[in-house]
Design a protein around this motif. Structure first.
Motif, mmCIF file in Angstrom:
data_model
loop_
_atom_site.group_PDB
_atom_site.id
_atom_site.type_symbol
_atom_site.label_atom_id
_atom_site.label_comp_id
_atom_site.label_asym_id
_atom_site.label_seq_id
_atom_site.Cartn_x
_atom_site.Cartn_y
_atom_site.Cartn_z
ATOM 1 N N THR A 1 0.831 -1.206 0.000
ATOM 2 C CA THR A 1 0.000 0.000 0.000
ATOM 3 C C THR A 1 0.860 1.249 0.000
ATOM 4 N N ALA A 2 1.898 1.267 0.836
ATOM 5 C CA ALA A 2 2.796 2.422 0.897
ATOM 6 C C ALA A 2 3.515 2.636 -0.436
ATOM 7 N N GLU A 3 3.885 1.552 -1.095
ATOM 8 C CA GLU A 3 4.532 1.663 -2.409
ATOM 9 C C GLU A 3 3.573 2.253 -3.433
ATOM 10 N N GLN A 4 2.302 1.858 -3.354
ATOM 11 C CA GLN A 4 1.304 2.421 -4.269
ATOM 12 C C GLN A 4 1.155 3.924 -4.055
ATOM 13 N N PHE A 5 1.293 4.359 -2.811
ATOM 14 C CA PHE A 5 1.227 5.789 -2.511
ATOM 15 C C PHE A 5 2.510 6.516 -2.911
#
Length: 257
Positions: free
Chosen positions: A83-87
């Motif tokens: 999720t953090a990578e997607q952000f």
């Protein structure tokens, strides 16, 4: 009543402290507060873990800390990191199967309660959707807050500073209102200064709710129900009723006339 409530709270606290013993530790770090809240939300919803809280070390770096069974923690950390990578805000991740007691005592990775849960208070904004808007610079955040409040039926719950000039406004309201308000805030933040990150969480879980900052104006103290120690009954006075036989005769005499 208050004593009973405090005892129940202490028992619950002891049970959760006991739960944390021999549980795995999971950490995911990002470069934004909205990103870490969104990451924590995904971690909670992907596995049976408990969110201990966040550690903010400056320069915009924030870490979400979770505890639970090793399988759940691994699953949660992977989901959080993705999720953090997607952000576009991912920094690092870590899983420790069995942290030692020395680590538990010194580092903020064990049992912690927010002021809200410790005091037994609650907020009128609980269970509402969450909107987070992060700017670089305080004027941009203030302008964005003003635009958000004027564009939809939302409430400014609090704001958070994480260093490097990053400030996050946190609003609450219905999902549709929060989405409209965040969009309006984005345009205003970009007009004034620099917009860094935004996040909308439609249905925050209780664990996430307890870790979000909240301005004191929204915190309400639960009022105990006051029961009287003794109820005195007023003495009843005896009323003498008329003689029914005499009353009947009087009625018959009136009818015969």
């Amino acid at each position: 009543m208050n004593g009973h409530t405090n005892n129940h709270s202490n028992e619950s606290q002891s049970q959760r402290q006991e739960y944390f013993k021999d549980t795995a530790l999971g950490l995911v770090s990002t470069k934004s507060f909205p990103a870490i809240v969104g990451t924590a939300d995904m971690m909670l919803k992907s596995a049976g873990v408990i969110l201990v809280g966040y550690e903010k070390i400056g320069s915009g770096h924030c870490t979400a800390i979770v505890r639970g069974r090793i399988s759940d923690v691994r699953l949660a950390v992977e989901a959080g990191a993705q999720t953090a990578e997607q952000f576009g805000q991912f920094v690092s991740k870590l899983v420790i199967a069995r942290p030692l007691a020395n680590l538990e005592v010194v580092l903020p990775i064990g049992f912690r309660l927010t002021q809200l849960s410790e005091s037994g208070s609650y907020s009128r904004l609980s269970t509402q959707a969450v909107g987070l808007l992060e700017t670089r610079g305080f004027p941009a955040m203030v302008g964005a807050c003003d635009a958000m409040l004027k564009s939809a039926d939302v409430h400014l719950a609090a704001y958070e500073k994480i260093g490097a000039g990053l400030c996050t406004a946190i609003i609450r309201g219905a999902v549709a209102d929060v989405a409209v308000a965040v969009e309006a805030g984005m345009y205003e933040a970009e007009r004034i200064g620099e917009l860094n990150a935004v996040m909308v969480i439609p249905r925050p879980l209780e664990d996430l709710e307890q870790t979000l900052p909240l301005a004191s104006c929204w915190i309400e103290q639960r009022q105990p129900v006051m029961m009287p120690l003794s109820v005195k009954q007023k003495e009843q006075e005896l009323i003498q009723l008329p003689d029914l036989e005499k009353l009947t005769v009087s009625v018959e005499e009136e009818l015969n006339r």
